[in-house]
Design an enzyme around this catalytic site. Sequence first.
Site, PDB file in Angstrom:
ATOM      1  N   MET A  75      -4.178  -1.992   3.123  1.00  0.00           N
ATOM      2  CA  MET A  75      -5.132  -2.684   2.041  1.00  0.00           C
ATOM      3  C   MET A  75      -6.042  -2.043   1.177  1.00  0.00           C
ATOM      4  O   MET A  75      -5.773  -0.330   1.837  1.00  0.00           O
ATOM      5  CB  MET A  75      -6.138  -2.887   2.995  1.00  0.00           C
ATOM      6  CG  MET A  75      -7.829  -3.132   2.122  1.00  0.00           C
ATOM      7  SD  MET A  75      -9.238  -3.773   2.891  1.00  0.00           S
ATOM      8  CE  MET A  75      -9.555  -2.319   4.100  1.00  0.00           C
ATOM      9  N   SER A 135      -1.131   7.495   0.177  1.00  0.00           N
ATOM     10  CA  SER A 135      -1.559   6.573   1.269  1.00  0.00           C
ATOM     11  C   SER A 135      -2.039   5.121   0.909  1.00  0.00           C
ATOM     12  O   SER A 135      -2.492   4.393  -0.678  1.00  0.00           O
ATOM     13  CB  SER A 135      -2.005   6.966   2.478  1.00  0.00           C
ATOM     14  OG  SER A 135      -3.697   7.064   1.969  1.00  0.00           O
ATOM     15  N   ASP A 136      -1.970   4.303   1.404  1.00  0.00           N
ATOM     16  CA  ASP A 136      -2.617   3.296   2.165  1.00  0.00           C
ATOM     17  C   ASP A 136      -3.945   3.178   2.437  1.00  0.00           C
ATOM     18  O   ASP A 136      -4.027   3.846   2.978  1.00  0.00           O
ATOM     19  CB  ASP A 136      -1.909   1.816   2.874  1.00  0.00           C
ATOM     20  CG  ASP A 136      -2.226   0.574   2.134  1.00  0.00           C
ATOM     21  OD1 ASP A 136      -2.874  -0.188   1.326  1.00  0.00           O
ATOM     22  OD2 ASP A 136      -1.347  -0.408   2.307  1.00  0.00           O
ATOM     23  N   GLY A 137      -5.006   2.277   1.902  1.00  0.00           N
ATOM     24  CA  GLY A 137      -6.240   2.383   2.491  1.00  0.00           C
ATOM     25  C   GLY A 137      -6.657   2.923   3.683  1.00  0.00           C
ATOM     26  O   GLY A 137      -6.432   2.126   4.850  1.00  0.00           O
ATOM     27  N   GLY A 174      -4.189   4.545   5.545  1.00  0.00           N
ATOM     28  CA  GLY A 174      -2.326   4.536   6.138  1.00  0.00           C
ATOM     29  C   GLY A 174      -2.557   5.677   7.384  1.00  0.00           C
ATOM     30  O   GLY A 174      -2.306   5.976   8.142  1.00  0.00           O
TER      31      GLY A 174
END
Length: 817
Positions: free
Chosen positions: A1, A346-348, A350
Amino acid sequence: MAAVNMAAVCTSRRIVYPQTLLARWQLSSIQAYAGKSAPLNGPPDVIMLMRLVHSSFFGVLLALAAAAQQSAPPYRNRSLPIEQRVADLLKRMTLEEKVDQLAGGQRRNFDQRDPAASRIIEGFKQLYSLDSHLSPHDAASLRNEAQKYLVEKTRLGIPGLFQGEALHGYMSYGSTSFPQVLGLASTWDPELVQQVFTAAADEMASSGTNQAFTPVLDLARDPRWGRTEETYGEDPFLVSRMGVAAILGLQGESFSIDRHHVLATAKHFAVHGQPEGGTNTAPGNLSERVIRESFFVPFQAAVQEARVGSVMASYNEIDGVPSHVNRWLLDRVLRQQWGFQGYVTSDGNGLQMLYETHHVAADKEEAARKALAAGVDFDLSDGSVYRTLFDQVQQGKVPEADVDRAVARVLAAKFRLGLFENPYVDPDYAQKTTNSPEHQKLALKTAQEAIVLLKNDGNLLPLDLNRVRTIAVIGPNAADVHIGGYGRDPGPGNQISMLGGIRERAGKSVNVLYAEGCKITAGKQGWAEWYENDVKQPDPKTEIEDIQAAVDIARKAQVAIVVVGENEGTNREAWSENHLGDRDSLDLLGSQDALIKAIVETGTPTVVFLINGRPLSINYAAAHVPAILEGWYLGEWGGAAAAGVLFGDVNPSGKLPITFPHSVGELPDYYNHKPSRNRSYAFADSHPLFPFGFGLSYTTFRFDRARVEPAVIGTGGSAVVRVDVTNTGSRAGDQVAQLYIHQKVASVTQPVEQLRGFRRVRLEPGEKTTVEFALTPESLSMLDIHMNRVVEPGMFDVMVGPSSSQTQSVPLQVVAK
């Protein structure tokens, strides 16, 4: 996300703001004084004096301008290469300023004791609330305010970088909602996809947002996964072509990103689309060969063809190493082997997963050290992990050079976007371009191309309004607009349901009856349900009367259109145990199969229209319903597009980008499997419910005279494949010719089929065309036993046709020379 990062509050479509207006006024004044704006009149000696004065004044101004340019720091000099500007700015920054660039932007610089800063922060809280109805004009104005604060009230005036989602249109109130990505893939039309993302980028950039967390380049190889809808399907070649088109639409075709485009983000790197058990963030434990042959292909194309500006690390692990700390993945492959020059985000959350879920770090500090060393440049969530870098550098735990490397990459993105020159946007233009008539027309055309005709026994479709006087529209997805995940309310008047589209097109002379029949979920419907945690299914016992009401209107009608499938609460990103979206079954949920069966048993001719985000095991419908259409989530104009197809204004031309299985027991079921996967299941059909590349039309097409020239080539040679395609029916229509290959003998096993080209052609009745494909060394290459990409001599089956399951084959021989 990829969560919207309020801390990253910054970045905007560029506009001429007061400083530039002043510069323009000064230029006009210089031109006037230099005698360029109007002729000088008067006695010759006076004219001569005036010209001398004007010339001297102009010279002084030029000298002052040159001096100003020389006195400005090099990072302000737009004529210098980005690398020089970054290096100059970096050496002027304090450690704290550097960490600010990596840890969620520059929120620290918004001093809440300053009323202007407080007003900006409150404005963003309102903008990002789910019930926000802030206009594009006001959203752009707010971002202008934030940029002005950063540019004018911080020491170095570094503009911010606003980030947001644009999975299938800019994810903001009032923006155009195009079909969900799986629907975009069903068009098999990269040119159209590029147009879609050009429009989305313009809406996004005009609002002041400069980076889009899209496209998703994951291969969807387990449809139980709730994020299947976000992908371009199961095939690496198709995904790469669509992904490159999306990136070129978002960023434009030049390296510099202009005021109408945004920085694209290829995600999720890597092997995110075939998680263990089909559950989000689960391990992607596949061999390096499989990863390189399939999962890397779209990302490599994004880097080397489309020059994507950013890459997002994936949540999952590969061979025991989470992607956020995978140096082999983020450095050796991405940068050293492919030459990626952008920045990795990064991903949220992550980074938090490194110590909360994966347990490869003990705390935020260790997570920051490992991720930074592996090649993650930016902390997308709340910035709390990378904010620890300030103390860690001072304590000697992290080399400042590692921080400098990441900061340089983030700053380079801002220079590429032109933010230092033009950080502001035009709010009036934002209002004008967002969901404009041109974008709505494009959304309608895209939805029309996305619809796939799966079955049409007896040519039930298209419906003839001169004969059909009563239509029953039934089903849980008929009356509500479903646009899919990562979408927002397109605004009043900008969305058309299936029921609304059918009623509008049928007109007053046709009696359109409606009954819901059953529900998929209770509670909120539409885009807002994507955010709901507590999603519940209704009790089937409570829906018996509703199904009977649907049966009653079906009996009164000449045709029944049953709109079923999924919704935003059942097919979505599962970002926590309290917010699930993966499934252990691909059957229709709840009472939907019972509803279809009850309608079919009335004897009324029935059409099933699917609105959903993944392939579904619609076994009963496939066996008993005469006509079936797959729409996925069709966007804001989905109802109008569906009506156009149902009534024959549009001839359906979509093709499946993913295989439909009979049940989850057949998974994985992707078409390009290895030869040894050749056993059928006992007591089951060995063929898929609907194969990859499949899609019918209201007309018929013939493929013949497939040939390859030359028939023998060397390992470095190329060949041309040709096939004649004829419209043998009575309607004009589009067909997608597809090219597949199979190497019959190789040193390493090869898939039974591999897509290597496709082309959409439009033909009038009786018209014939010759479709050509180029077979290059790249398209014939493979990874040998030593993982080197080579073309091995041997025989190839070259296959062309309208789908992966309906091809004609011609041989191609590759010889060593």
